[in-house]
Design an enzyme around this catalytic site. Structure first.
Site, PDB file in Angstrom:
ATOM      1  CE1 TYR A 177      -4.361   0.392  -0.240  1.00  0.00           C
ATOM      2  CE2 TYR A 177      -4.273  -1.673   0.977  1.00  0.00           C
ATOM      3  CZ  TYR A 177      -4.972  -0.765   0.188  1.00  0.00           C
ATOM      4  OH  TYR A 177      -6.254  -1.023  -0.173  1.00  0.00           O
TER       5      TYR A 177
ATOM      6  CB  THR B   8      -4.958   4.718 -21.826  1.00  0.00           C
ATOM      7  OG1 THR B   8      -4.748   4.868 -23.223  1.00  0.00           O
ATOM      8  CG2 THR B   8      -6.439   4.822 -21.525  1.00  0.00           C
TER       9      THR B   8
ATOM     10  CD  GLU C 206      -4.980   4.745   1.159  1.00  0.00           C
ATOM     11  OE1 GLU C 206      -4.896   5.403   2.217  1.00  0.00           O
ATOM     12  OE2 GLU C 206      -5.928   3.994   0.895  1.00  0.00           O
TER      13      GLU C 206
ATOM     14  CE  LYS D 209      -7.170   2.867 -25.533  1.00  0.00           C
ATOM     15  NZ  LYS D 209      -7.588   3.585 -24.348  1.00  0.00           N
TER      16      LYS D 209
ATOM     17  NE  ARG E 297      -6.172  -3.165 -20.112  1.00  0.00           N
ATOM     18  CZ  ARG E 297      -6.128  -3.127 -21.441  1.00  0.00           C
ATOM     19  NH1 ARG E 297      -5.196  -3.745 -22.113  1.00  0.00           N
ATOM     20  NH2 ARG E 297      -7.036  -2.456 -22.112  1.00  0.00           N
TER      21      ARG E 297
ATOM     22  CG  ASP F  74      -9.341  10.745 -23.336  1.00  0.00           C
ATOM     23  OD1 ASP F  74      -8.234  10.192 -23.517  1.00  0.00           O
ATOM     24  OD2 ASP F  74     -10.355  10.132 -22.957  1.00  0.00           O
TER      25      ASP F  74
HETATM   26  N1  PLP Z   1     -10.369   7.650 -23.415  1.00  0.00           N
HETATM   27  C1  PLP Z   1     -10.345   7.206 -24.673  1.00  0.00           C
HETATM   28  C2  PLP Z   1     -10.301   8.199 -25.801  1.00  0.00           C
HETATM   29  C3  PLP Z   1     -10.351   5.834 -24.939  1.00  0.00           C
HETATM   30  O1  PLP Z   1     -10.357   5.403 -26.195  1.00  0.00           O
HETATM   31  C4  PLP Z   1     -10.377   4.933 -23.851  1.00  0.00           C
HETATM   32  C5  PLP Z   1     -10.369   3.480 -24.046  1.00  0.00           C
HETATM   33  O2  PLP Z   1     -10.386   2.940 -25.072  1.00  0.00           O
HETATM   34  C6  PLP Z   1     -10.422   5.461 -22.557  1.00  0.00           C
HETATM   35  C7  PLP Z   1     -10.424   6.825 -22.373  1.00  0.00           C
HETATM   36  C8  PLP Z   1     -10.601   4.587 -21.353  1.00  0.00           C
HETATM   37  O3  PLP Z   1      -9.549   3.887 -20.971  1.00  0.00           O
HETATM   38  P1  PLP Z   1      -9.737   2.716 -19.894  1.00  0.00           P
HETATM   39  O4  PLP Z   1     -10.306   1.568 -20.644  1.00  0.00           O
HETATM   40  O5  PLP Z   1      -8.347   2.517 -19.407  1.00  0.00           O
HETATM   41  O6  PLP Z   1     -10.654   3.207 -18.838  1.00  0.00           O
END
Ligand code: PLP
Length: 413
Positions: free
Chosen positions: A51, A224, A53, A227, A233, A198
Protein backbone atom coordinates in the site's frame (compact mmCIF):
# COMPACT_ATOMS: atom_id res chain seq x y z
CA UNK A 1 4.90 -19.85 -15.28
CA UNK A 2 5.86 -23.01 -13.33
CA UNK A 3 4.34 -21.80 -10.02
CA UNK A 4 1.13 -20.82 -11.71
CA UNK A 5 0.86 -24.15 -13.54
CA UNK A 6 1.15 -25.99 -10.22
CA UNK A 7 -1.25 -23.83 -8.22
CA UNK A 8 -3.84 -23.03 -10.85
CA UNK A 9 -3.49 -25.06 -14.05
CA UNK A 10 -6.81 -23.72 -15.38
CA UNK A 11 -5.59 -20.12 -15.41
CA UNK A 12 -2.13 -21.17 -16.63
CA UNK A 13 -3.80 -23.01 -19.50
CA UNK A 14 -5.89 -19.97 -20.44
CA UNK A 15 -2.81 -17.74 -20.44
CA UNK A 16 -1.01 -20.21 -22.69
CA UNK A 17 -3.98 -20.32 -25.06
CA UNK A 18 -4.05 -16.52 -25.18
CA UNK A 19 -0.30 -16.49 -25.86
CA UNK A 20 -0.94 -18.77 -28.84
CA UNK A 21 -3.80 -16.55 -30.05
CA UNK A 22 -1.66 -13.40 -29.88
CA UNK A 23 1.28 -15.18 -31.50
CA UNK A 24 -0.54 -16.74 -34.46
CA UNK A 25 -3.08 -14.00 -35.15
CA UNK A 26 -3.01 -10.33 -36.09
CA UNK A 27 -4.18 -7.84 -33.47
CA UNK A 28 -5.73 -4.90 -35.29
CA UNK A 29 -7.69 -3.45 -32.39
CA UNK A 30 -6.78 0.24 -32.51
CA UNK A 31 -6.64 0.62 -28.72
CA UNK A 32 -4.30 -2.31 -28.09
CA UNK A 33 -0.58 -2.92 -28.17
CA UNK A 34 2.06 -5.44 -27.10
CA UNK A 35 4.27 -4.45 -24.17
CA UNK A 36 7.96 -5.26 -23.81
CA UNK A 37 9.27 -8.02 -21.58
CA UNK A 38 10.70 -5.32 -19.29
CA UNK A 39 7.23 -3.82 -18.80
CA UNK A 40 5.81 -7.28 -18.16
CA UNK A 41 8.47 -8.01 -15.55
CA UNK A 42 7.85 -4.78 -13.65
CA UNK A 43 4.10 -5.41 -13.74
CA UNK A 44 4.44 -8.95 -12.44
CA UNK A 45 6.78 -7.92 -9.62
CA UNK A 46 6.55 -7.80 -5.81
CA UNK A 47 5.66 -4.12 -6.09
CA UNK A 48 2.09 -5.44 -6.07
CA UNK A 49 2.44 -6.25 -2.37
CA UNK A 50 2.42 -2.74 -0.97
CA UNK A 51 0.00 0.00 0.00
CA UNK A 52 1.36 3.45 -0.85
CA UNK A 53 -1.60 5.82 -0.42
CA UNK A 54 -0.50 9.42 -0.88
CA UNK A 55 2.33 10.75 -3.01
CA UNK A 56 6.15 10.49 -2.88
CA UNK A 57 7.37 11.94 0.42
CA UNK A 58 3.77 12.12 1.80
CA UNK A 59 2.53 8.55 2.20
CA UNK A 60 0.00 7.20 4.65
CA UNK A 61 1.93 3.93 5.05
CA UNK A 62 5.46 3.10 6.19
CA UNK A 63 7.98 1.24 4.07
CA UNK A 64 7.39 3.24 0.89
CA UNK A 65 10.97 4.41 0.26
CA UNK A 66 11.44 2.41 -2.95
CA UNK A 67 7.94 3.26 -4.17
CA UNK A 68 8.67 6.96 -3.80
CA UNK A 69 11.70 6.60 -6.06
CA UNK A 70 9.74 4.56 -8.61
CA UNK A 71 6.81 6.97 -8.71
CA UNK A 72 9.15 9.97 -9.02
CA UNK A 73 10.94 8.25 -11.89
CA UNK A 74 7.59 7.64 -13.62
CA UNK A 75 6.49 11.26 -13.09
CA UNK A 76 9.78 12.80 -14.23
CA UNK A 77 10.04 10.59 -17.31
CA UNK A 78 6.47 11.30 -18.34
CA UNK A 79 6.99 15.05 -17.87
CA UNK A 80 10.14 14.88 -20.00
CA UNK A 81 8.39 12.83 -22.69
CA UNK A 82 5.68 15.48 -23.15
CA UNK A 83 7.51 18.59 -21.94
CA UNK A 84 4.87 18.92 -19.19
CA UNK A 85 5.10 20.87 -15.94
CA UNK A 86 3.19 18.32 -13.87
CA UNK A 87 2.30 14.64 -14.16
CA UNK A 88 0.11 12.34 -12.09
CA UNK A 89 0.73 8.66 -12.87
CA UNK A 90 -1.71 7.15 -10.35
CA UNK A 91 -5.04 6.84 -12.22
CA UNK A 92 -5.85 3.15 -12.55
CA UNK A 93 -7.27 3.68 -16.04
CA UNK A 94 -8.08 6.22 -18.72
CA UNK A 95 -11.64 6.48 -17.46
CA UNK A 96 -10.38 7.28 -13.97
CA UNK A 97 -7.99 9.92 -15.29
CA UNK A 98 -11.01 11.58 -16.93
CA UNK A 99 -13.06 11.18 -13.76
CA UNK A 100 -10.34 12.93 -11.77
CA UNK A 101 -10.45 15.96 -14.07
CA UNK A 102 -14.25 16.12 -13.84
CA UNK A 103 -14.00 15.91 -10.04
CA UNK A 104 -11.32 18.61 -10.06
CA UNK A 105 -13.34 21.03 -12.18
CA UNK A 106 -17.09 20.39 -11.97
CA UNK A 107 -19.85 20.15 -9.42
CA UNK A 108 -21.90 17.00 -9.64
CA UNK A 109 -25.56 17.33 -10.76
CA UNK A 110 -24.98 20.97 -11.63
CA UNK A 111 -22.19 21.71 -14.09
CA UNK A 112 -22.22 21.25 -17.85
CA UNK A 113 -19.83 19.05 -19.81
CA UNK A 114 -19.43 19.24 -23.57
CA UNK A 115 -17.82 16.41 -25.53
CA UNK A 116 -17.84 14.31 -28.68
CA UNK A 117 -20.64 11.78 -28.88
CA UNK A 118 -19.80 8.12 -28.48
CA UNK A 119 -21.49 7.15 -31.74
CA UNK A 120 -19.32 9.59 -33.70
CA UNK A 121 -15.99 8.78 -32.10
CA UNK A 122 -16.01 9.89 -28.46
CA UNK A 123 -15.55 7.65 -25.42
CA UNK A 124 -18.04 6.34 -22.85
CA UNK A 125 -16.35 8.38 -20.13
CA UNK A 126 -16.95 11.60 -22.10
CA UNK A 127 -20.56 11.85 -20.94
CA UNK A 128 -22.37 8.85 -22.36
CA UNK A 129 -25.71 8.37 -20.55
CA UNK A 130 -24.68 4.85 -19.50
CA UNK A 131 -21.44 6.10 -17.88
CA UNK A 132 -20.98 7.88 -14.53
CA UNK A 133 -20.00 10.90 -16.62
CA UNK A 134 -23.40 11.12 -18.26
CA UNK A 135 -25.23 10.51 -15.00
CA UNK A 136 -23.34 13.05 -12.89
CA UNK A 137 -23.11 16.04 -15.24
CA UNK A 138 -25.33 17.90 -17.70
CA UNK A 139 -23.91 16.74 -21.03
CA UNK A 140 -24.14 18.28 -24.49
CA UNK A 141 -22.34 16.54 -27.31
CA UNK A 142 -20.89 17.53 -30.65
CA UNK A 143 -20.19 15.23 -33.55
CA UNK A 144 -18.53 15.32 -36.94
CA UNK A 145 -19.90 17.04 -40.04
CA UNK A 146 -22.00 14.35 -41.69
CA UNK A 147 -20.79 15.26 -45.20
CA UNK A 148 -17.05 15.49 -44.57
CA UNK A 149 -17.04 13.19 -41.51
CA UNK A 150 -14.48 15.45 -39.84
CA UNK A 151 -14.82 17.90 -36.97
CA UNK A 152 -16.23 21.32 -37.84
CA UNK A 153 -14.68 23.69 -35.30
CA UNK A 154 -17.16 26.44 -36.20
CA UNK A 155 -20.04 24.20 -35.16
CA UNK A 156 -18.21 23.14 -31.97
CA UNK A 157 -17.78 26.83 -31.12
CA UNK A 158 -21.46 27.57 -31.79
CA UNK A 159 -22.53 24.78 -29.45
CA UNK A 160 -20.08 25.97 -26.79
CA UNK A 161 -21.45 29.53 -26.97
CA UNK A 162 -24.99 28.26 -26.60
CA UNK A 163 -24.33 25.75 -23.82
CA UNK A 164 -21.58 27.57 -21.91
CA UNK A 165 -20.11 24.40 -20.43
CA UNK A 166 -17.70 24.23 -17.52
CA UNK A 167 -15.50 21.72 -19.34
CA UNK A 168 -15.01 20.99 -23.04
CA UNK A 169 -13.56 17.56 -23.77
CA UNK A 170 -11.72 16.82 -26.99
CA UNK A 171 -10.06 13.58 -27.99
CA UNK A 172 -11.63 10.39 -29.26
CA UNK A 173 -11.68 6.62 -29.48
CA UNK A 174 -12.63 6.36 -33.12
CA UNK A 175 -11.63 9.48 -35.06
CA UNK A 176 -9.17 8.88 -37.90
CA UNK A 177 -8.16 12.52 -38.43
CA UNK A 178 -5.88 14.98 -36.65
CA UNK A 179 -7.48 16.95 -33.81
CA UNK A 180 -6.63 20.65 -33.50
CA UNK A 181 -6.03 21.07 -29.77
CA UNK A 182 -5.26 24.80 -30.07
CA UNK A 183 -8.65 25.37 -31.67
CA UNK A 184 -10.38 23.53 -28.83
CA UNK A 185 -8.56 25.54 -26.15
CA UNK A 186 -9.46 28.78 -27.95
CA UNK A 187 -13.11 27.76 -28.05
CA UNK A 188 -12.96 26.91 -24.34
CA UNK A 189 -11.27 30.23 -23.53
CA UNK A 190 -14.01 32.06 -25.43
CA UNK A 191 -16.68 30.67 -23.10
CA UNK A 192 -14.54 30.58 -19.95
CA UNK A 193 -14.51 26.79 -19.84
CA UNK A 194 -11.71 24.39 -19.05
CA UNK A 195 -10.42 22.33 -21.95
CA UNK A 196 -9.51 18.69 -21.38
CA UNK A 197 -7.83 16.67 -24.12
CA UNK A 198 -8.12 12.91 -23.80
CA UNK A 199 -5.21 11.66 -25.90
CA UNK A 200 -5.58 8.03 -24.81
CA UNK A 201 -5.35 6.72 -28.36
CA UNK A 202 -2.77 9.07 -29.81
CA UNK A 203 -0.46 9.70 -26.83
CA UNK A 204 2.50 7.98 -28.50
CA UNK A 205 1.90 9.95 -31.69
CA UNK A 206 1.76 13.23 -29.73
CA UNK A 207 4.91 12.39 -27.76
CA UNK A 208 6.71 11.59 -31.01
CA UNK A 209 5.66 14.74 -32.88
CA UNK A 210 3.59 12.76 -35.39
CA UNK A 211 0.42 14.47 -34.15
CA UNK A 212 0.20 17.98 -32.65
CA UNK A 213 0.32 17.75 -28.88
CA UNK A 214 -2.24 18.93 -26.35
CA UNK A 215 0.33 19.25 -23.56
CA UNK A 216 1.13 22.89 -22.83
CA UNK A 217 -1.79 23.83 -25.08
CA UNK A 218 -4.96 22.74 -23.23
CA UNK A 219 -5.67 22.97 -19.50
CA UNK A 220 -5.64 19.24 -18.79
CA UNK A 221 -4.41 16.25 -20.78
CA UNK A 222 -5.47 12.74 -19.86
CA UNK A 223 -4.28 9.51 -21.38
CA UNK A 224 -4.15 5.80 -21.08
CA UNK A 225 -0.68 4.26 -20.96
CA UNK A 226 -1.48 1.06 -22.85
CA UNK A 227 -2.32 2.17 -26.37
CA UNK A 228 0.23 3.93 -28.61
CA UNK A 229 2.34 4.61 -25.49
CA UNK A 230 2.86 0.81 -25.32
CA UNK A 231 2.87 0.47 -21.55
CA UNK A 232 0.84 -1.33 -18.87
CA UNK A 233 -2.92 -0.83 -18.67
CA UNK A 234 -3.46 2.42 -16.78
CA UNK A 235 -4.01 6.16 -16.91
CA UNK A 236 -2.06 9.39 -16.42
CA UNK A 237 -2.72 13.14 -16.29
CA UNK A 238 -0.58 16.06 -17.46
CA UNK A 239 -1.13 19.73 -16.65
CA UNK A 240 0.58 23.00 -15.79
CA UNK A 241 1.99 23.56 -12.30
CA UNK A 242 -0.87 25.90 -11.40
CA UNK A 243 -3.34 22.99 -11.58
CA UNK A 244 -1.05 20.38 -10.01
CA UNK A 245 -2.55 20.39 -6.51
CA UNK A 246 -6.11 20.39 -7.86
CA UNK A 247 -5.37 17.31 -9.99
CA UNK A 248 -3.42 15.41 -7.35
CA UNK A 249 -6.16 15.91 -4.75
CA UNK A 250 -8.82 14.82 -7.20
CA UNK A 251 -6.94 11.56 -7.91
CA UNK A 252 -6.09 10.82 -4.27
CA UNK A 253 -7.99 11.02 -1.98
CA UNK A 254 -10.75 12.23 -4.32
CA UNK A 255 -11.18 9.18 -6.47
CA UNK A 256 -8.80 6.36 -5.59
CA UNK A 257 -7.23 4.68 -2.62
CA UNK A 258 -3.90 2.88 -2.91
CA UNK A 259 -2.09 3.32 -6.22
CA UNK A 260 -1.18 0.18 -8.18
CA UNK A 261 2.55 0.48 -7.55
CA UNK A 262 3.52 -2.49 -9.73
CA UNK A 263 1.70 -0.76 -12.59
CA UNK A 264 3.37 2.56 -11.78
CA UNK A 265 6.76 0.82 -11.89
CA UNK A 266 5.77 -0.62 -15.28
CA UNK A 267 4.63 2.84 -16.42
CA UNK A 268 8.10 4.15 -15.49
CA UNK A 269 9.66 1.45 -17.66
CA UNK A 270 7.31 2.27 -20.53
CA UNK A 271 8.15 6.00 -20.32
CA UNK A 272 11.88 5.19 -20.32
CA UNK A 273 11.36 3.12 -23.46
CA UNK A 274 9.31 5.94 -24.98
CA UNK A 275 12.15 8.42 -24.41
CA UNK A 276 14.40 6.43 -26.77
CA UNK A 277 14.67 7.69 -30.37
CA UNK A 278 13.37 4.32 -31.61
CA UNK A 279 9.97 5.13 -30.07
CA UNK A 280 9.58 8.14 -32.35
CA UNK A 281 10.52 5.97 -35.29
CA UNK A 282 7.96 3.39 -34.11
CA UNK A 283 5.18 5.99 -34.01
CA UNK A 284 6.10 7.33 -37.43
CA UNK A 285 5.84 3.77 -38.72
CA UNK A 286 2.41 3.30 -37.06
CA UNK A 287 1.08 6.18 -39.16
CA UNK A 288 2.86 5.09 -42.36
CA UNK A 289 1.40 1.64 -41.87
CA UNK A 290 -2.10 2.99 -41.25
CA UNK A 291 -1.91 5.10 -44.41
CA UNK A 292 -0.78 2.15 -46.53
CA UNK A 293 -3.40 -0.16 -45.05
CA UNK A 294 -6.10 2.46 -45.66
CA UNK A 295 -4.95 2.96 -49.26
CA UNK A 296 -5.01 -0.80 -49.89
CA UNK A 297 -8.52 -1.16 -48.48
CA UNK A 298 -9.77 1.77 -50.57
CA UNK A 299 -8.11 0.34 -53.69
CA UNK A 300 -10.15 -2.79 -53.03
CA UNK A 301 -13.35 -0.72 -53.12
CA UNK A 302 -13.98 -0.33 -49.40
CA UNK A 303 -15.24 3.03 -48.15
CA UNK A 304 -13.35 4.55 -45.24
CA UNK A 305 -14.97 7.15 -43.02
CA UNK A 306 -13.56 10.59 -43.98
CA UNK A 307 -11.74 8.97 -46.90
CA UNK A 308 -8.63 7.80 -45.04
CA UNK A 309 -6.56 8.41 -41.94
CA UNK A 310 -4.03 10.80 -40.39
CA UNK A 311 -3.29 8.64 -37.38
CA UNK A 312 -3.15 5.00 -36.26
CA UNK A 313 -6.72 3.98 -37.07
CA UNK A 314 -9.35 3.83 -39.78
CA UNK A 315 -13.06 3.08 -39.90
CA UNK A 316 -14.49 0.90 -42.65
CA UNK A 317 -18.07 1.74 -43.57
CA UNK A 318 -19.88 -1.50 -44.45
CA UNK A 319 -23.32 0.03 -44.86
CA UNK A 320 -23.32 -0.16 -48.67
CA UNK A 321 -22.37 -3.86 -48.55
CA UNK A 322 -25.39 -5.06 -46.62
CA UNK A 323 -23.07 -6.40 -43.91
CA UNK A 324 -22.91 -5.41 -40.26
CA UNK A 325 -19.85 -4.66 -38.18
CA UNK A 326 -20.70 -7.60 -35.96
CA UNK A 327 -20.76 -10.06 -38.88
CA UNK A 328 -17.51 -8.66 -40.26
CA UNK A 329 -15.77 -8.77 -36.87
CA UNK A 330 -16.83 -12.41 -36.47
CA UNK A 331 -15.68 -13.49 -39.94
CA UNK A 332 -12.32 -11.73 -39.61
CA UNK A 333 -11.91 -13.19 -36.12
CA UNK A 334 -12.31 -16.69 -37.56
CA UNK A 335 -9.57 -15.79 -40.03
CA UNK A 336 -7.21 -14.81 -37.18
CA UNK A 337 -7.61 -11.06 -37.73
CA UNK A 338 -8.90 -9.36 -34.59
CA UNK A 339 -10.78 -6.09 -35.13
CA UNK A 340 -13.78 -4.48 -33.48
CA UNK A 341 -17.16 -3.45 -34.78
CA UNK A 342 -17.71 0.29 -34.45
CA UNK A 343 -20.41 2.84 -35.08
CA UNK A 344 -19.90 5.21 -37.99
CA UNK A 345 -21.15 8.82 -38.33
CA UNK A 346 -24.50 8.07 -39.99
CA UNK A 347 -25.06 4.94 -37.93
CA UNK A 348 -28.44 3.26 -38.21
CA UNK A 349 -27.70 0.14 -36.17
CA UNK A 350 -27.24 -0.51 -32.45
CA UNK A 351 -23.74 -0.20 -30.89
CA UNK A 352 -23.71 -3.98 -30.52
CA UNK A 353 -24.29 -4.56 -34.24
CA UNK A 354 -23.01 -1.40 -36.01
CA UNK A 355 -22.25 -0.68 -39.66
CA UNK A 356 -18.52 -0.18 -39.26
CA UNK A 357 -15.21 -1.73 -38.34
CA UNK A 358 -12.36 0.00 -36.51
CA UNK A 359 -8.87 -1.07 -37.50
CA UNK A 360 -5.55 0.09 -36.03
CA UNK A 361 -1.87 -0.51 -36.60
CA UNK A 362 -0.09 -0.04 -33.20
CA UNK A 363 0.25 -3.74 -32.30
CA UNK A 364 1.28 -5.04 -35.72
CA UNK A 365 3.79 -2.20 -35.99
CA UNK A 366 5.28 -3.28 -32.65
CA UNK A 367 5.82 -6.70 -34.25
CA UNK A 368 7.96 -5.02 -36.89
CA UNK A 369 5.54 -5.09 -39.80
CA UNK A 370 5.92 -2.40 -42.44
CA UNK A 371 4.15 -1.13 -45.57
CA UNK A 372 4.62 -4.38 -47.54
CA UNK A 373 2.84 -6.37 -44.83
CA UNK A 374 0.10 -3.71 -44.68
CA UNK A 375 -0.67 -4.35 -48.34
CA UNK A 376 -0.86 -8.05 -47.66
CA UNK A 377 -3.12 -7.57 -44.61
CA UNK A 378 -5.34 -5.13 -46.55
CA UNK A 379 -5.81 -7.74 -49.28
CA UNK A 380 -6.64 -10.43 -46.72
CA UNK A 381 -9.22 -8.22 -45.00
CA UNK A 382 -10.79 -7.27 -48.34
CA UNK A 383 -11.04 -10.91 -49.43
CA UNK A 384 -12.85 -11.90 -46.22
CA UNK A 385 -15.20 -8.91 -46.43
CA UNK A 386 -16.07 -9.89 -50.02
CA UNK A 387 -18.13 -12.83 -48.73
CA UNK A 388 -18.41 -13.12 -44.97
CA UNK A 389 -19.87 -16.62 -45.15
CA UNK A 390 -17.29 -18.22 -47.44
CA UNK A 391 -15.72 -20.69 -45.01
CA UNK A 392 -13.15 -21.84 -47.57
CA UNK A 393 -11.80 -18.32 -48.01
CA UNK A 394 -11.76 -17.77 -44.25
CA UNK A 395 -9.73 -21.00 -43.81
CA UNK A 396 -7.27 -19.99 -46.53
CA UNK A 397 -6.84 -16.50 -45.05
CA UNK A 398 -6.32 -17.98 -41.59
CA UNK A 399 -3.43 -20.03 -42.98
CA UNK A 400 -1.88 -16.96 -44.61
CA UNK A 401 -2.29 -14.96 -41.40
CA UNK A 402 -0.48 -17.67 -39.41
CA UNK A 403 2.43 -17.69 -41.88
CA UNK A 404 2.69 -13.88 -41.81
CA UNK A 405 2.46 -13.77 -38.00
CA UNK A 406 5.18 -16.42 -37.63
CA UNK A 407 7.61 -14.12 -39.47
CA UNK A 408 7.08 -11.45 -36.79
CA UNK A 409 7.29 -13.10 -33.35
CA UNK A 410 5.90 -11.06 -30.46
CA UNK A 411 8.75 -11.84 -28.07
CA UNK A 412 11.72 -12.92 -30.21
CA UNK A 413 14.40 -14.56 -28.08
N1 PLP B 1 -10.37 7.65 -23.42
C1 PLP B 1 -10.35 7.21 -24.67
C2 PLP B 1 -10.30 8.20 -25.80
C3 PLP B 1 -10.35 5.83 -24.94
O1 PLP B 1 -10.36 5.40 -26.19
C4 PLP B 1 -10.38 4.93 -23.85
C5 PLP B 1 -10.37 3.48 -24.05
O2 PLP B 1 -10.39 2.94 -25.07
C6 PLP B 1 -10.42 5.46 -22.56
C7 PLP B 1 -10.42 6.82 -22.37
C8 PLP B 1 -10.60 4.59 -21.35
O3 PLP B 1 -9.55 3.89 -20.97
P1 PLP B 1 -9.74 2.72 -19.89
O4 PLP B 1 -10.31 1.57 -20.64
O5 PLP B 1 -8.35 2.52 -19.41
O6 PLP B 1 -10.65 3.21 -18.84
Amino acid sequence: MSYLSNIDPEIADLIEKERQRQTHGLELIASENLVSRAVLEAMGSIFTNKYAEGYPGKRYYGGCEFYDVAENLARERLKKLFGAEHANVQPHSGTQANMAIYFATMECNKDRLMSMSLSQGGHLSHGSPVSFSGKMYQVTQYGVDLETEVLDYGVVEEIARKVRPKVIVCGASAYPREIDFKAFQQIADGVEAYCMADIAHIAGLCASGVHNTSVGVVDFTTTTTHKTLRGPRGGAILCDQENAVLVDKAVFPGMQGGPLMHTIAAKAVCFKEALRPSFQEYNRQIVKNARRLAATLMDRGLRLVSGGTDNHLMLIDLSDRGATGLEAETALGKAGITVNKNTIPRESRSPFVTSGLRIGTPAITTRGMKEGEMEQIGELIAVVLQDLHDEGTIRRVRGEVAVLASRFPIYPD
